[in-house]
Scaffold this active site. Structure first.
Site, PDB file in Angstrom:
ATOM      1  N   LYS A 108       0.923  -1.260  -0.204  1.00  0.00           N
ATOM      2  CA  LYS A 108      -0.193   0.013   0.251  1.00  0.00           C
ATOM      3  C   LYS A 108       1.406   1.515   0.322  1.00  0.00           C
ATOM      4  O   LYS A 108       0.427   1.784  -0.574  1.00  0.00           O
ATOM      5  CB  LYS A 108      -0.705  -0.261   1.588  1.00  0.00           C
TER       6      LYS A 108
HETATM    7  C1  LIG Z   1      -4.327  -4.928   0.552  1.00  0.00           C
HETATM    8  C2  LIG Z   1      -3.632  -6.166   0.507  1.00  0.00           C
HETATM    9  C3  LIG Z   1      -4.106  -7.273  -0.439  1.00  0.00           C
HETATM   10  C4  LIG Z   1      -5.570  -7.414  -0.969  1.00  0.00           C
HETATM   11  O1  LIG Z   1      -5.096  -6.198  -2.266  1.00  0.00           O
HETATM   12  P1  LIG Z   1      -6.177  -5.487  -3.422  1.00  0.00           P
HETATM   13  O2  LIG Z   1      -5.516  -4.873  -4.047  1.00  0.00           O
HETATM   14  O3  LIG Z   1      -7.041  -4.964  -2.012  1.00  0.00           O
HETATM   15  O4  LIG Z   1      -6.404  -6.930  -4.080  1.00  0.00           O
HETATM   16  C5  LIG Z   1      -3.091  -8.604  -0.369  1.00  0.00           C
HETATM   17  N1  LIG Z   1      -2.213  -8.375   0.574  1.00  0.00           N
HETATM   18  C6  LIG Z   1      -1.723  -7.662   1.438  1.00  0.00           C
HETATM   19  C7  LIG Z   1      -0.843  -7.412   2.342  1.00  0.00           C
HETATM   20  C8  LIG Z   1      -2.196  -6.650   1.396  1.00  0.00           C
HETATM   21  O5  LIG Z   1      -2.024  -5.410   2.488  1.00  0.00           O
END
Ligand SMILES: *Cc1c(COP(=O)(O)O)cnc(C)c1O
Length: 488
Positions: A108
């Site tokens: 993120k």
């Molecule tokens: C947010 C997240 C996901 C999922 O990603 P999306 O974009 O919501 O599909 C998978 N793994 C981790 C560690 C995350 O933080």
């Protein structure tokens, strides 16, 4: 470039407006009207910042080159990413795209370091509201990345809702540590879908919007419903392909497969857009955990959220309503807003919808879904550590396990590695066969380091010593009141 709503009932807007609004007034999501083509011959030579500038410029034609250069150099600075924005690791015959070398140790950060800067620049382009109130629903990782990205950013106030008991202890402590005077994190009595639905309802609350407006404020979103979250994620798929070329792992033009552990369908959608822009990707593999609503949607055409909800050791994928799937449906339907609006209205009313068979043919060659149960993911953690001495986090392990069954032998494969294993030390140590007592999860960081002879990210090691804020709790029915209290 114009951005249009997936539901067709809101006027087209500029990139700056799409990013400021987060969600369109008709409840749809903004998407670019057309996707630009892009495949530079010198891809293998471009560094991360150069590539980000070029790709941002394709989509942000109302931002100046100087603004884009500032946003990119601030977001991907050595202070934020001391070891580089992303790293590739060759494990067995797979290439892992490590997306967790930023300040909060999950992928993120790559978008949430750019988004506040995009929003600030966008705010400067318009007259009117002087402060943005940013509401965030988090399954764990977005929350801290957003708190970190927005801390101290002028003209923003940010409120994060996370599911009480639905995130790892490390994730919760991250959200309660640090932050700025303009940030708050709230534990909601519900699951992630409740957080997301509650936030969407607040965005649609006319009375609240008016009250904010009078105070010179307006809502925005830092979730992946915001176009400003997706755009930065397109960059790293290009970068990874360039680096695979550079290392000789693939030859020019060779098509790779890409697998992504998926929750809200944002990360994989960015890869889907990269593919449509001309990056040589043969097939995308959408990996889910027991909350396998996307597996059913992609493989059988039935999107059905009326099913049991499971809390798993991969909490960021514990989602039954994957917001960005709406953008995917819009895209494969040939930008058919009426079709998309009807499908998602049916999802809201009846809890499910069926994708037309013809649409499934549109993506069948290019996208597939699979899922792995927790025991399979934990077995992958143990196996990969035993064979390669490499430690997967539980989300990446879901991806690894699914890929093992769905990949095409011999085809180069890129697996998105979405978090550091140190965000989930209890689950990872458990998977490695260690007894976990009832002690503080932070002491498990040291045990994981000792067990695997690896180092925790500095930001997580520091958690023990950081001052913490008191925990704010809230029930679903109280969200509106809390927002009025903290943000008006
Ligand atoms: C947010 C997240 C996901 C999922 O990603 P999306 O974009 O919501 O599909 C998978 N793994 C981790 C560690 C995350 O933080």
């Amino acid at each position: 470039m114009q951005y249009i709503s997936t539901r067709g009932q809101a006027p087209p807007v500029t990139a700056a407006q799409a990013i400021l609004s987060g969600i369109a007034a008709d409840g749809g999501l903004y998407v670019p009207q057309t996707l630009p083509g892009y495949m530079p011959a010198e891809l293998a030579q471009l560094d991360y910042a150069e590539l980000a500038e070029r790709i941002f410029a394709l989509y942000l034609d109302d931002f100046s080159a100087a603004e884009i250069a500032d946003i990119v150099s601030g977001a991907y600075s050595a202070a934020n990413f001391p070891r580089g924005a992303v790293r590739l690791a060759e494990i067995g015959d797979m290439t892992l795209l490590e997306l967790w070398h930023g300040p909060t140790a999950a992928f993120k950060d790559l978008a949430l370091q750019a988004l506040p800067r995009l929003l600030s620049a966008a705010l400067g382009k318009q007259q009117g509201d002087s402060e943005l109130v940013i509401l965030v629903a988090t399954s764990g990782d977005t929350g801290k990345a957003a708190l970190e990205g927005f801390a101290g950013v002028p003209h923003t106030r940010i409120l994060v809702f996370y599911p009480e008991g639905g995130v790892s202890r490390v994730q919760e402590l991250q959200m309660l540590s640090g932050g700025g005077a303009n940030t708050n994190a709230v534990a909601l009595g519900g699951n992630f879908d409740d957080c997301q639905n509650g936030v969407k309802a607040l965005f649609g609350d006319e009375e609240l919007r008016r009250a904010l407006k009078q105070a010179g404020k307006s809502f925005s979103s830092a979730n992946s419903i915001n176009w400003g979250r997706l755009l930065p994620q397109i960059v790293y798929y290009y970068y990874a392909y360039g680096q695979m070329l550079r290392s000789g792992r693939i030859s020019a033009g060779e098509a790779i497969d890409v697998a992504v552990p998926t929750g809200n369908f944002g990360n994989i959608l960015a890869a889907w857009y990269a593919r449509k822009m001309g990056l040589p990707i043969r097939k995308l593999i959408c990996a889910s955990n027991e909350n396998n609503v996307l597996t059913d949607a992609l493989e059988r055409g039935l999107y059905d959220r009326e099913r049991p909800f499971y809390r798993t050791s991969s909490p960021s994928m514990d989602i039954l309503i994957s917001s960005n799937f709406e953008r995917f449906v819009f895209d494969v339907s040939g930008n058919d807003a009426a079709y998309t609006a009807a499908a998602f209205a049916q999802l809201r009313r009846q809890g499910s919808f069926v994708l037309d068979r013809a649409l499934r043919h549109v993506y069948a060659e290019a996208m597939c879904g699979g899922y792995a149960a927790q025991a399979q993911a934990h077995a992958a953690i143990a196996e990969v550590f035993a064979r390669y001495g490499y430690v997967l986090d539980p989300h990446t392990a879901v991806g690894w396990s699914v890929v093992g069954r769905l990949r095409e032998p011999g085809r180069p494969l890129l697996l998105a590695s979405t978090a550091s294993p140190y965000k989930f030390p209890a689950a990872v140590l458990g998977a490695l066969g260690e007894e976990i007592g009832s002690g503080d999860e932070l002491s498990l960081l040291r045990r994981l380091a000792a067990k695997t002879a690896t180092e925790p990210p500095a930001s997580l090691a520091a958690l023990e010593h950081l001052p913490r804020r008191p925990r704010i709790g809230c029930q679903i029915g109280q969200m509106r009141e809390l927002v009025s209290e903290l943000c008006l």
